[in-house]
Design an enzyme around this catalytic site. Structure first.
Site, mmCIF file in Angstrom:
data_model
loop_
_atom_site.group_PDB
_atom_site.id
_atom_site.type_symbol
_atom_site.label_atom_id
_atom_site.label_comp_id
_atom_site.label_asym_id
_atom_site.label_seq_id
_atom_site.Cartn_x
_atom_site.Cartn_y
_atom_site.Cartn_z
ATOM 1 N N CYS A 53 -2.542 9.244 2.819
ATOM 2 C CA CYS A 53 -2.228 8.599 1.526
ATOM 3 C C CYS A 53 -3.333 8.847 0.509
ATOM 4 O O CYS A 53 -3.059 9.045 -0.671
ATOM 5 C CB CYS A 53 -1.983 7.109 1.715
ATOM 6 S SG CYS A 53 -3.370 6.238 2.450
ATOM 7 N N GLU A 101 0.878 -1.177 0.000
ATOM 8 C CA GLU A 101 0.000 0.000 0.000
ATOM 9 C C GLU A 101 0.910 1.220 0.000
ATOM 10 O O GLU A 101 1.452 1.591 1.040
ATOM 11 C CB GLU A 101 -0.902 -0.013 1.247
ATOM 12 C CG GLU A 101 -1.919 -1.131 1.275
ATOM 13 C CD GLU A 101 -2.990 -0.990 0.207
ATOM 14 O OE1 GLU A 101 -3.125 0.101 -0.367
ATOM 15 O OE2 GLU A 101 -3.680 -1.979 -0.059
HETATM 16 P P1 NDP Z 1 8.332 5.092 4.385
HETATM 17 O O1 NDP Z 1 8.309 4.398 3.071
HETATM 18 O O2 NDP Z 1 9.434 6.033 4.668
HETATM 19 O O3 NDP Z 1 8.357 4.028 5.585
HETATM 20 C C1 NDP Z 1 7.346 3.061 5.754
HETATM 21 C C2 NDP Z 1 7.850 1.984 6.683
HETATM 22 O O4 NDP Z 1 8.878 1.234 6.018
HETATM 23 C C3 NDP Z 1 8.477 2.519 7.969
HETATM 24 O O5 NDP Z 1 8.162 1.660 9.041
HETATM 25 C C4 NDP Z 1 9.954 2.463 7.643
HETATM 26 O O6 NDP Z 1 10.755 2.399 8.786
HETATM 27 C C5 NDP Z 1 10.022 1.167 6.870
HETATM 28 N N1 NDP Z 1 11.214 1.014 6.039
HETATM 29 C C6 NDP Z 1 12.090 1.961 5.609
HETATM 30 N N2 NDP Z 1 13.050 1.403 4.831
HETATM 31 C C7 NDP Z 1 12.782 0.074 4.778
HETATM 32 C C8 NDP Z 1 13.409 -1.042 4.127
HETATM 33 N N3 NDP Z 1 14.508 -0.892 3.388
HETATM 34 N N4 NDP Z 1 12.844 -2.257 4.280
HETATM 35 C C9 NDP Z 1 11.720 -2.429 5.015
HETATM 36 N N5 NDP Z 1 11.094 -1.414 5.658
HETATM 37 C C10 NDP Z 1 11.618 -0.176 5.540
HETATM 38 O O7 NDP Z 1 6.894 5.763 4.520
HETATM 39 P P2 NDP Z 1 6.423 6.801 5.600
HETATM 40 O O8 NDP Z 1 6.521 6.202 6.970
HETATM 41 O O9 NDP Z 1 7.133 8.086 5.309
HETATM 42 O O10 NDP Z 1 4.862 6.933 5.270
HETATM 43 C C11 NDP Z 1 4.369 7.827 4.346
HETATM 44 C C12 NDP Z 1 4.055 7.111 3.048
HETATM 45 O O11 NDP Z 1 3.129 6.073 3.296
HETATM 46 C C13 NDP Z 1 3.394 8.016 2.027
HETATM 47 O O12 NDP Z 1 3.940 7.782 0.757
HETATM 48 C C14 NDP Z 1 1.948 7.578 2.068
HETATM 49 O O13 NDP Z 1 1.253 7.846 0.877
HETATM 50 C C15 NDP Z 1 2.097 6.120 2.327
HETATM 51 N N6 NDP Z 1 0.865 5.562 2.874
HETATM 52 C C16 NDP Z 1 0.103 4.750 2.085
HETATM 53 C C17 NDP Z 1 -1.097 4.243 2.547
HETATM 54 C C18 NDP Z 1 -1.914 3.321 1.706
HETATM 55 O O14 NDP Z 1 -2.792 2.659 2.264
HETATM 56 N N7 NDP Z 1 -1.708 3.227 0.411
HETATM 57 C C19 NDP Z 1 -1.605 4.584 3.888
HETATM 58 C C20 NDP Z 1 -0.713 5.421 4.641
HETATM 59 C C21 NDP Z 1 0.467 5.895 4.131
HETATM 60 P P3 NDP Z 1 11.356 3.764 9.409
HETATM 61 O O15 NDP Z 1 10.222 4.723 9.558
HETATM 62 O O16 NDP Z 1 11.878 3.290 10.700
HETATM 63 O O17 NDP Z 1 12.391 4.241 8.417
#
Ligand code: NDP
Length: 500
Positions: free
Chosen positions: A276, A242
């Site tokens: 999102c 997502e």
């Molecule tokens: P990120 O992509 O930065 O991070 C998402 C999660 O992935 C965090 O827990 C992060 O950890 C983790 N992560 C980072 N790098 C890795 C890796 N290499 N491998 C595995 N996990 C990893 O997203 P955001 O937290 O900034 O969230 C915002 C984004 O989420 C926006 O693009 C938004 O549109 C999307 N979103 C989509 C939704 C949907 O349903 N389609 C709903 C809500 C949000 P850490 O934070 O510790 O780096």
């Protein structure tokens, strides 16, 4: 997270409003993650064998506990994520509704079901049931740190009979810890490991992908989604992704302009635009453009971000997000957009007041990339066809909305998106039976509803022979002439007739 705040073994959760430290959490490395996943694997078979009713009760107890402790959770959402009190409570509404829906519908959707085996195989019974994967790793974002990992992912995964290991965002670990602890507190008689927590940065999420989990449910940016997919490819771990969006609203010539402007103002600004499926761009037909912009201006001109009761929304959750939004505003203004509400001066980090940019160049970052801030881009189009062509040419395809008195559903059908709201905004989020997910750079797979339950289960088919068909044996190595004559006759009868 700045480098001085990282250490080898712990990290701090910080309040976005003023940066004060809220708590410390372990940065779990691959070994620690593997330990947690092992415990989850040990209990997975036990959890999968519970009855549907038992799992339903467990999930409903969790929802009830969260509701009874909602004041604490709301406080935590305010201080760690930056939501206003009301917006924080409103995040709990779909969370609880989805837990309830998943709990109550799992048996109907996933339970064993008989079906007609077909004319050719009519001496058999056919049955399908949906078995849990085992352990599901849920990787969550910071913008809706309760609803997204719990209401969208964990509730459905647990209801389907999986155990879950949750990795919350580094920005919202306390909230992640709260919801995981809540599950155990609501169900003190259950063994540990059904819902567990791992904490850390992206590396911890990457370790979870490689830890031996049976599925990864990821919510986050498209760029990270691609990294998750690559990490999961090593062990062929299935994923549901997502990812981000750039949701558009179409305002057609017969639209209720006031209703459209109200929906755009709320859909664009709620949670400081960090949603999102928030509305990021509006395509309004030329004859309504002035009226629409007047309405939007009058709704947003006096709206401010802040921590007091008068403010409509709180701070940006992360400093990086302030930088991205600022860059998008600057780039659009440099490339010829007009700011009709706010502008560069709206950025007062960590707060950003509403900004409405009109007719930016097509290659502006605010048009091509997810902004994820309180910025609406409004573009004037000659008609709905032009709007659809522009929207469908973009890389994201998460949600959309259409305002039209007579033609909304038909227009909605033409928009490339996973979900479309007609004469409203974001309504699909709150309807648990409706599947949720995107196309293109917004990811793949579906959560919510029956599709969401099936996303966390594997179809398993059973065919049982009820009786022999006298004289006809199609599984003999050398079928008799009588058998083949009967089969040919049957095929002629069923398929030979020419279609007109
Ligand atoms: P990120 O992509 O930065 O991070 C998402 C999660 O992935 C965090 O827990 C992060 O950890 C983790 N992560 C980072 N790098 C890795 C890796 N290499 N491998 C595995 N996990 C990893 O997203 P955001 O937290 O900034 O969230 C915002 C984004 O989420 C926006 O693009 C938004 O549109 C999307 N979103 C989509 C939704 C949907 O349903 N389609 C709903 C809500 C949000 P850490 O934070 O510790 O780096």
């Amino acid at each position: 997270m700045t480098s001085e705040l990282r250490s080898r073994s712990v990290f701090s959760s910080l309040a976005p409003s003023d940066g004060h430290e809220l708590a410390e959490f372990a940065v779990m490395d691959a070994n620690r993650v593997a330990q947690v996943v092992r415990r989850s694997q040990e209990v997975a078979a036990w959890w999968a064998e519970r009855s549907w009713a038992e799992r339903e009760r467990t999930l409903l107890r969790w929802a009830s506990w969260l509701m009874r402790h909602s004041d604490e959770l709301v406080d935590l959402l305010m201080v760690e994520q930056g939501k206003s009190r009301d917006t924080a409570f409103l995040e709990l509404v779909p969370t609880l509704e989805h837990i309830r829906w998943a709990a109550k519908h799992a048996k109907r959707v996933l339970g064993s079901r008989r079906m007609w085996a077909g004319a050719v195989m009519s001496n058999h019974t056919a049955e399908v049931e949906y078995r849990p994967y085992g352990v599901v790793g849920v990787i969550g974002p910071w913008n809706y740190p309760v609803f997204t990992p719990v209401g969208q992912m964990a509730a459905y995964a647990l209801a389907a009979g999986n155990t879950v290991v949750l990795k919350p965002s580094e920005y919202t670990p306390r909230i992640g810890e709260f919801v995981v602890d809540a599950f155990a507190k609501a169900n003190p008689d259950l063994p540990g490991g059904i819902l567990s927590l791992v904490t850390g940065f992206g590396e911890t999420g990457a370790a979870l992908c490689r830890s031996g989990v049976d599925k990864i449910a990821f919510t986050g940016s498209t760029a990270t989604g691609k990294r998750v997919l690559a990490a999961c490819a090593d062990n062929l771990v299935p994923t549901v992704l997502e990812c981000g969006g750039k949701d558009a609203m179409i305002v057609a010539a017969d639209a209720d302009v006031k209703a459209a402007a109200k929906a755009a103002a709320w859909g664009g600004m709620t949670n400081a635009g960090q949603t999102c499926v928030g509305i990021e761009q509006v395509y309004v037909v030329a004859e309504l453009a002035d009226r629409f912009l007047d309405e939007l201006r009058s709704r947003l001109e006096s709206v401010t971000a802040g921590d007091d009761a008068q403010s409509a929304y709180g701070p940006m959750t992360t400093p990086e997000q302030v930088d991205i939004v600022t860059r998008h505003i600057d780039d659009a203004l440099t490339k010829g957009a007009t700011a009709v509400v706010g502008g560069r001066e709206s950025v007062r980090a960590p707060y950003i007041d509403p900004v409405v940019l009109v007719d930016p160049a097509d290659d502006s970052l605010a048009v091509t990339e997810e902004t994820f801030g309180p910025v609406l881009v409004v573009r004037t189009v000659s008609d709905v066809d032009e709007a659809i062509e522009l929207i469908n040419g973009r890389k994201f395809g998460l949600g959309a909305s259409v305002f039209s008195a007579r033609d909304g559903r038909r227009i909605a059908g033409r928009v490339r998106a996973g979900m479309v709201a007609v004469n409203c905004a974001l309504a699909f989020v709150g309807i648990p039976a409706l599947p949720f997910g995107g196309v293109g750079d917004s990811g793949f797979g579906r959560v919510h509803g029956a599709d969401g339950l099936r996303e966390f289960a594997v179809a398993k088919s059973y065919a049982r022979q009820r009786f022999d068909t006298p004289g006809i044996d199609t599984v003999a190595l050398r079928p008799t002439r009588l058998t083949m004559a009967a089969v040919r006759q049957m095929m002629r009868f069923r398929h030979e007739r020419r279609m007109r």
